[in-house]
Scaffold this active site. Structure first.
Site, PDB file in Angstrom:
ATOM      1  N   LEU A  46     -17.478  -3.289   1.299  1.00 48.32           N
ATOM      2  CA  LEU A  46     -18.616  -2.529   0.778  1.00 48.32           C
ATOM      3  C   LEU A  46     -18.834  -2.781  -0.711  1.00 48.32           C
ATOM      4  O   LEU A  46     -19.674  -2.138  -1.341  1.00 48.32           O
ATOM      5  CB  LEU A  46     -18.417  -1.037   1.043  1.00 48.32           C
ATOM      6  CG  LEU A  46     -18.302  -0.655   2.524  1.00 48.32           C
ATOM      7  CD1 LEU A  46     -18.078   0.843   2.672  1.00 48.32           C
ATOM      8  CD2 LEU A  46     -19.532  -1.095   3.301  1.00 48.32           C
ATOM      9  N   TYR A  85       0.821  -1.217   0.000  1.00 44.45           N
ATOM     10  CA  TYR A  85       0.000   0.000   0.000  1.00 44.45           C
ATOM     11  C   TYR A  85       0.854   1.266   0.000  1.00 44.45           C
ATOM     12  O   TYR A  85       0.358   2.350  -0.308  1.00 44.45           O
ATOM     13  CB  TYR A  85      -0.939   0.032   1.200  1.00 44.45           C
ATOM     14  CG  TYR A  85      -1.909  -1.124   1.285  1.00 44.45           C
ATOM     15  CD1 TYR A  85      -2.142  -1.978   0.214  1.00 44.45           C
ATOM     16  CD2 TYR A  85      -2.601  -1.374   2.473  1.00 44.45           C
ATOM     17  CE1 TYR A  85      -3.019  -3.037   0.311  1.00 44.45           C
ATOM     18  CE2 TYR A  85      -3.484  -2.430   2.573  1.00 44.45           C
ATOM     19  CZ  TYR A  85      -3.692  -3.262   1.500  1.00 44.45           C
ATOM     20  OH  TYR A  85      -4.563  -4.316   1.612  1.00 44.45           O
ATOM     21  N   ARG A 114     -17.755   9.826   7.187  1.00 48.16           N
ATOM     22  CA  ARG A 114     -17.979   8.427   6.821  1.00 48.16           C
ATOM     23  C   ARG A 114     -17.303   7.481   7.815  1.00 48.16           C
ATOM     24  O   ARG A 114     -17.822   6.395   8.092  1.00 48.16           O
ATOM     25  CB  ARG A 114     -17.503   8.164   5.392  1.00 48.16           C
ATOM     26  CG  ARG A 114     -18.444   8.727   4.328  1.00 48.16           C
ATOM     27  CD  ARG A 114     -18.154   8.151   2.963  1.00 48.16           C
ATOM     28  NE  ARG A 114     -16.864   8.579   2.454  1.00 48.16           N
ATOM     29  CZ  ARG A 114     -16.647   9.707   1.776  1.00 48.16           C
ATOM     30  NH1 ARG A 114     -17.667  10.532   1.541  1.00 48.16           N
ATOM     31  NH2 ARG A 114     -15.448  10.011   1.330  1.00 48.16           N
ATOM     32  N   ASN A 158     -19.478   4.654   9.507  1.00 47.21           N
ATOM     33  CA  ASN A 158     -19.103   3.242   9.442  1.00 47.21           C
ATOM     34  C   ASN A 158     -18.984   2.650  10.836  1.00 47.21           C
ATOM     35  O   ASN A 158     -19.424   1.521  11.088  1.00 47.21           O
ATOM     36  CB  ASN A 158     -17.784   3.075   8.679  1.00 47.21           C
ATOM     37  CG  ASN A 158     -17.907   3.365   7.196  1.00 47.21           C
ATOM     38  OD1 ASN A 158     -19.007   3.469   6.653  1.00 47.21           O
ATOM     39  ND2 ASN A 158     -16.774   3.498   6.525  1.00 47.21           N
ATOM     40  N   LYS A 177     -12.610   1.121   4.138  1.00 49.97           N
ATOM     41  CA  LYS A 177     -11.678   2.248   4.039  1.00 49.97           C
ATOM     42  C   LYS A 177     -12.426   3.556   3.878  1.00 49.97           C
ATOM     43  O   LYS A 177     -13.410   3.631   3.146  1.00 49.97           O
ATOM     44  CB  LYS A 177     -10.752   2.056   2.840  1.00 49.97           C
ATOM     45  CG  LYS A 177      -9.712   3.166   2.677  1.00 49.97           C
ATOM     46  CD  LYS A 177      -9.285   3.316   1.241  1.00 49.97           C
ATOM     47  CE  LYS A 177      -9.856   4.596   0.680  1.00 49.97           C
ATOM     48  NZ  LYS A 177      -9.438   4.910  -0.686  1.00 49.97           N
TER      49      LYS A 177
END
Length: 274
Positions: free
Chosen positions: A190, A50, A236, A240, A230
């Site tokens: 998601l 990443y 958000r 979440n 993520k």
């Protein structure tokens, strides 16, 4: 809010809901994780591939949450399989992260064409036994890969992180993991938003006054899965996390289960080598 925990087969516990940092820009990673930790997240899922391990470590080191309360995961990339390369790659990960230990280290993909994942797994066990990793696991491993690891080492992974979302909910692999005592962790939980407009998800969101993302996260949690959605957006992130409070009905869960259509969005683990 109390964070639900999952028991791993090595006797340790892992937070069920976490923050994934895949595709998170390196310069924004520390800030996003710091926000998540303030909200209440206690699981951070990263990987060498990443490119943002440094920011992940910085957020954990500089935050107000004690180190032993934050569950930090990273992963070994495909070109680092084999004992010597694994040891060097792990040292590099730890140097970038700047922490004394990892809570979980995963083989990112089996890369079966290399035929080095068993040797690599033995090396992870070695690092665990040295105390540098608390738990060891895998990602994207199929049933034959798991059986071979266990048959040749006697050690089952604590976690198998696989692509899993309503339209690709992998009932067969979930059953395999369950039989082997392995926690299933969902990446792309998601479904890259593709499942948001599906009738069972959208209708449940209206009934409960929540977002589609919250419905899907609640589905993962109700099915005993670990989920690592993520986001860098503070709103958000909070939404979440608030999905921990949402309880779907059995009928709603079954309707979301029925969305499964084998709609894989990522690579096939049987052929992918990176």
């Amino acid at each position: 809010m109390t964070q639900p925990m999952l028991m791993l087969n090595d006797g340790r516990k892992m937070p069920q809901l976490g923050l994934g940092v895949w595709q998170m820009p390196a310069e924004g990673t520390a800030e996003a994780i710091a926000t998540a930790l303030r909200i209440g997240y206690r699981l951070i899922d990263g990987a060498a591939m990443y490119g943002n391990e440094a920011g992940m470590g910085q957020a954990v080191r500089d935050g107000d949450v004690p180190r032993d309360e934050v569950f930090v995961t990273s992963k070994l990339w495909n070109d680092q399989h084999g004992r010597d390369r694994t040891l060097r790659a792990f040292d590099a990960t730890m140097q970038r992260i700047g922490l004394d230990w990892l809570d979980l280290f995963l083989i990112h993909w089996p890369a079966p064409q290399q035929d080095l994942y068993v040797e690599t797994w033995k090396t992870l066990i070695e690092l665990r036994d040295q105390g540098r990793i608390k738990s060891v696991g895998v990602a994207n491993f199929q049933e034959p890969h798991l059986h071979r690891l266990i048959d040749e080492t006697g050690v089952a992974p604590a976690v198998n992180q696989i692509e899993l979302h309503p339209s690709f909910n992998q009932p067969a692999m979930r059953a395999v993991n369950r039989r082997l005592g392995i926690v299933t962790q969902s990446w792309a939980p998601l479904g890259r938003t593709a499942d948001f407009d599906a009738a069972p998800v959208a209708q449940a969101a209206v009934r409960h006054g929540t977002s589609p993302a919250q419905v899907i996260i609640a589905w993962h949690l109700a099915r005993g899965l670990s989920a690592i959605p993520k986001s860098q957006d503070s709103g958000r992130l909070q939404q979440n996390f608030d999905a921990l409070k949402l309880r779907l009905t059995d009928a709603e869960l079954d309707e979301i289960d029925a969305l499964d259509s084998d709609a894989r969005t990522g690579p096939d683990p049987d052929v992918f080598s990176g």
